[in-house]
Design a protein around this motif. Structure first.
Motif, short mmCIF file in Angstrom:
data_model
loop_
_atom_site.label_atom_id
_atom_site.label_comp_id
_atom_site.label_asym_id
_atom_site.label_seq_id
_atom_site.Cartn_x
_atom_site.Cartn_y
_atom_site.Cartn_z
N HIS A 95 0.81 -1.22 0.00
CA HIS A 95 0.00 0.00 0.00
C HIS A 95 0.85 1.28 0.00
O HIS A 95 0.29 2.38 0.09
N LEU A 96 2.18 1.15 -0.13
CA LEU A 96 3.05 2.33 0.00
C LEU A 96 3.27 3.07 -1.31
O LEU A 96 3.82 4.17 -1.30
N GLY A 97 2.88 2.47 -2.43
CA GLY A 97 3.03 3.16 -3.71
C GLY A 97 4.46 3.54 -4.00
O GLY A 97 5.39 2.73 -3.88
N VAL A 98 4.68 4.81 -4.38
CA VAL A 98 6.01 5.27 -4.80
C VAL A 98 6.90 5.70 -3.62
O VAL A 98 8.04 6.09 -3.83
N ILE A 99 6.39 5.62 -2.41
CA ILE A 99 7.15 6.14 -1.26
C ILE A 99 8.54 5.51 -1.15
O ILE A 99 9.55 6.23 -1.06
N PRO A 100 8.67 4.17 -1.13
CA PRO A 100 10.04 3.61 -1.04
C PRO A 100 10.94 4.07 -2.18
O PRO A 100 12.12 4.37 -1.96
N ASP A 101 10.39 4.15 -3.39
CA ASP A 101 11.21 4.54 -4.54
C ASP A 101 11.72 5.98 -4.41
O ASP A 101 12.85 6.28 -4.82
N LYS A 102 10.92 6.88 -3.87
CA LYS A 102 11.37 8.27 -3.70
C LYS A 102 12.54 8.34 -2.73
O LYS A 102 13.50 9.10 -2.96
N PHE A 103 12.50 7.56 -1.65
CA PHE A 103 13.62 7.57 -0.72
C PHE A 103 14.84 6.87 -1.32
O PHE A 103 15.98 7.27 -1.04
N LYS A 104 14.60 5.87 -2.15
CA LYS A 104 15.74 5.24 -2.84
C LYS A 104 16.42 6.24 -3.77
O LYS A 104 17.64 6.18 -3.97
N GLY A 160 19.20 7.86 -2.39
CA GLY A 160 20.36 7.00 -2.13
C GLY A 160 20.21 6.10 -0.93
O GLY A 160 21.18 5.45 -0.51
N ILE A 161 19.02 6.03 -0.37
CA ILE A 161 18.81 5.22 0.83
C ILE A 161 18.57 3.77 0.44
O ILE A 161 17.69 3.46 -0.36
N GLN A 162 19.37 2.89 1.02
CA GLN A 162 19.23 1.46 0.76
C GLN A 162 18.14 0.89 1.65
O GLN A 162 17.98 1.29 2.80
N MET A 163 17.40 -0.05 1.12
CA MET A 163 16.41 -0.77 1.93
C MET A 163 16.12 -2.10 1.28
O MET A 163 16.25 -2.27 0.06
N THR A 164 15.72 -3.04 2.12
CA THR A 164 15.40 -4.39 1.66
C THR A 164 14.04 -4.76 2.21
O THR A 164 13.75 -4.51 3.39
N PHE A 165 13.21 -5.35 1.37
CA PHE A 165 11.92 -5.84 1.82
C PHE A 165 12.07 -7.30 2.27
O PHE A 165 12.57 -8.14 1.51
N LYS A 166 11.66 -7.57 3.49
CA LYS A 166 11.71 -8.92 4.03
C LYS A 166 10.29 -9.29 4.46
O LYS A 166 9.87 -8.94 5.55
N ASP A 202 6.80 -8.49 4.91
CA ASP A 202 6.14 -7.19 5.00
C ASP A 202 6.94 -6.21 5.84
O ASP A 202 6.43 -5.17 6.25
N ASP A 203 8.22 -6.53 6.10
CA ASP A 203 9.09 -5.64 6.86
C ASP A 203 10.04 -4.90 5.92
O ASP A 203 10.40 -5.42 4.85
N ILE A 204 10.45 -3.71 6.33
CA ILE A 204 11.45 -2.94 5.58
C ILE A 204 12.71 -2.84 6.43
O ILE A 204 12.67 -2.32 7.56
N TYR A 205 13.82 -3.37 5.90
CA TYR A 205 15.10 -3.31 6.61
C TYR A 205 15.96 -2.22 5.99
O TYR A 205 16.17 -2.20 4.77
N ILE A 206 16.42 -1.28 6.82
CA ILE A 206 17.28 -0.19 6.37
C ILE A 206 18.62 -0.35 7.06
O ILE A 206 18.71 -0.22 8.29
N PRO A 207 19.69 -0.63 6.31
CA PRO A 207 21.00 -0.77 6.94
C PRO A 207 21.58 0.59 7.30
O PRO A 207 21.19 1.63 6.75
N ALA A 208 22.53 0.58 8.25
CA ALA A 208 23.24 1.81 8.58
C ALA A 208 24.09 2.24 7.39
O ALA A 208 24.82 1.43 6.83
#
Length: 438
Positions: A265-274, A277-283, A285-291
């Motif tokens: 249901h997040l639409g383009v939100i993850p892509d805008k943060f990517k 340059g922000i890395q993230m992984t979908f696991k 229904d969880d979103i993992y953001i590394p340091a």
């Protein structure tokens, strides 16, 4: 008036679960007025704005049973319709913009409604013309009472019709939709908002016996029914909180997992943060953001500076513009932030500039952020939260800054983020809530 004292520069770590969606809650809770049967709502955010709306319903004689902080049952079988024309309603309703969404259900079921002068964030002009025009097209008449500064609506009976909304307003669509579900005949609402929260409202109303088709599109068709029944409804996770946590992780170089994020249901939100340059992984229904020590803003294919702007769904939500702007402060590269919808939302950037951010406020709608790439830390200052989203952006800036920051007027943050200080302290943040009454 309370404030936060924040000691910044600490890396956070752990898991956090987003609250229920604030913008969905204000619509869904208003919809309980459409039936005299019991409605159970789950995953309610425990925040000031939502709790104030629940208080308003209780003042109207709705039976409210708070099973736990996030679950309520409502039964609107003995409504005091005159309460909405009382000074008590005008005083309390004027503190909450969401109170305008009581009008649609009241018109549908009781043939009269009132809208007090709406409150909420001071982020620019936010008229109720879409609501008024929609009600008029359904057959309601309205009168402005200058003595009470209140809009008064009446109808002999709403009738279905075709209408094109003057703008795809989320609250306007929700209000007109709730008014139309028991109107005689068929209503078509074109240029309707189609955000996930509107889709959720449609699903809830259909589960109560409404006949709505076109869900998820900008053309909703509503076949009126005589009455609605009770139901159980669970709210989505709050997409604005999720975006805020993504930005927080990047700004503080933190490793965070956002649990049960409702990714579909997040639409383009993850892509805008990517794009920042922000890395993230979908696991699941969880979103993992590394340091990340560094994150770099992308450019367009021709090398042009990235522009991030708000648009009606499925475009980027305006409620995350403040968060994207603050997140870009420590990125490498530059970005133009274009806030199209509200002309006062970017004025909080003066506080970020005082903290050491490189931001050019081009005009009320546009700001250019030149990323610091962590070559310089922000410095802690004393500042005041002007609205919900800017307040959260300032909190993110303070958590990433060097030294102590004081954020005043945090009631604005509390309106949209439940116990945000306690939840971030569990991740390692150094935040102290100071109540000046003590």
């Amino acid at each position: 008036m309370a404030s936060f004292e924040v000691i910044g520069g600490k890396k956070l770590k752990g898991s956090i679960q987003p609250q229920g969606a604030k913008n969905e809650a204000l619509q869904i809770i208003s919809a309980v007025l459409l039936t005299d049967q019991e409605v159970r709502i789950e995953n309610i955010p425990d925040i000031l704005d939502v709790n104030l709306l629940i208080e308003l319903l209780a003042d109207m004689n709705v039976q409210v049973n708070r099973i736990d902080p996030h679950t309520c049952t409502f039964k609107a079988d003995n409504i005091n319709t005159d309460y909405l024309n009382s000074p008590a309603f005008r005083e309390k309703g004027s503190k909450l913009r969401g109170s305008v969404m009581l009008a649609g259900p009241m018109l549908a079921r009781f043939k009269k409604a009132y809208i007090a002068k709406p409150g909420g964030d001071k982020i620019g002009r936010r008229g109720v013309d879409t609501h008024i025009l929609g009600f008029q097209k359904l057959g309601a008449t309205f009168n402005y009472n200058p003595t009470t500064s209140c809009l008064e609506f009446t109808t002999a009976g709403l009738k279905g019709t075709y209408m094109m909304l003057d703008e795809p307003s989320v609250t306007g669509t929700a209000n007109v939709l709730m008014a139309s579900v028991m109107a005689e005949g068929v209503t078509q609402i074109y240029n309707a908002a189609c955000e996930p929260y509107i889709q959720q409202l449609c699903r809830m109303l259909n589960s109560m016996g409404a006949e709505i088709t076109g869900v998820g599109s900008n053309l909703l068709t509503v076949k009126g029914v005589k009455e609605l029944s009770g139901t159980t409804h669970k709210m989505l996770p709050d997409m604005i909180e999720i975006g805020s946590f993504i930005g927080l992780a990047a700004m503080t170089s933190s490793e965070l997992t956002i649990k049960n994020a409702g990714i579909e249901h997040l639409g383009v939100i993850p892509d805008k943060f990517k794009r920042l340059g922000i890395q993230m992984t979908f696991k699941g229904d969880d979103i993992y953001i590394p340091a990340q020590d560094h994150y770099e803003i992308s450019t367009y294919m021709d090398g042009g500076i990235l522009t991030i702007y708000d648009n009606p769904w499925p475009g980027f939500t305006p409620d995350l513009i403040s968060i994207v702007l603050v997140t870009a402060i420590q990125a490498k590269g530059s970005v133009l932030i274009h806030q199209k919808m509200f002309e006062s939302r970017l004025f909080f950037t003066d506080k970020l500039i005082d903290m050491g951010a490189q931001i050019i406020l081009c005009d009320p709608h546009r700001a250019t952020v030149i990323g610091l790439d962590r070559k310089h830390k922000l410095r802690g200052i004393t500042m005041s939260s002007p609205d919900i989203r800017a307040g959260q952006a300032l909190l993110i800036a303070a958590l990433s800054a060097e030294g102590k920051s004081t954020i005043q007027n945090i009631e604005q943050i509390d309106r949209g983020y439940q116990q945000i200080d306690k939840r971030l302290i569990e991740l390692g943040a150094d935040i102290q809530r100071i109540d000046e009454k003590k």
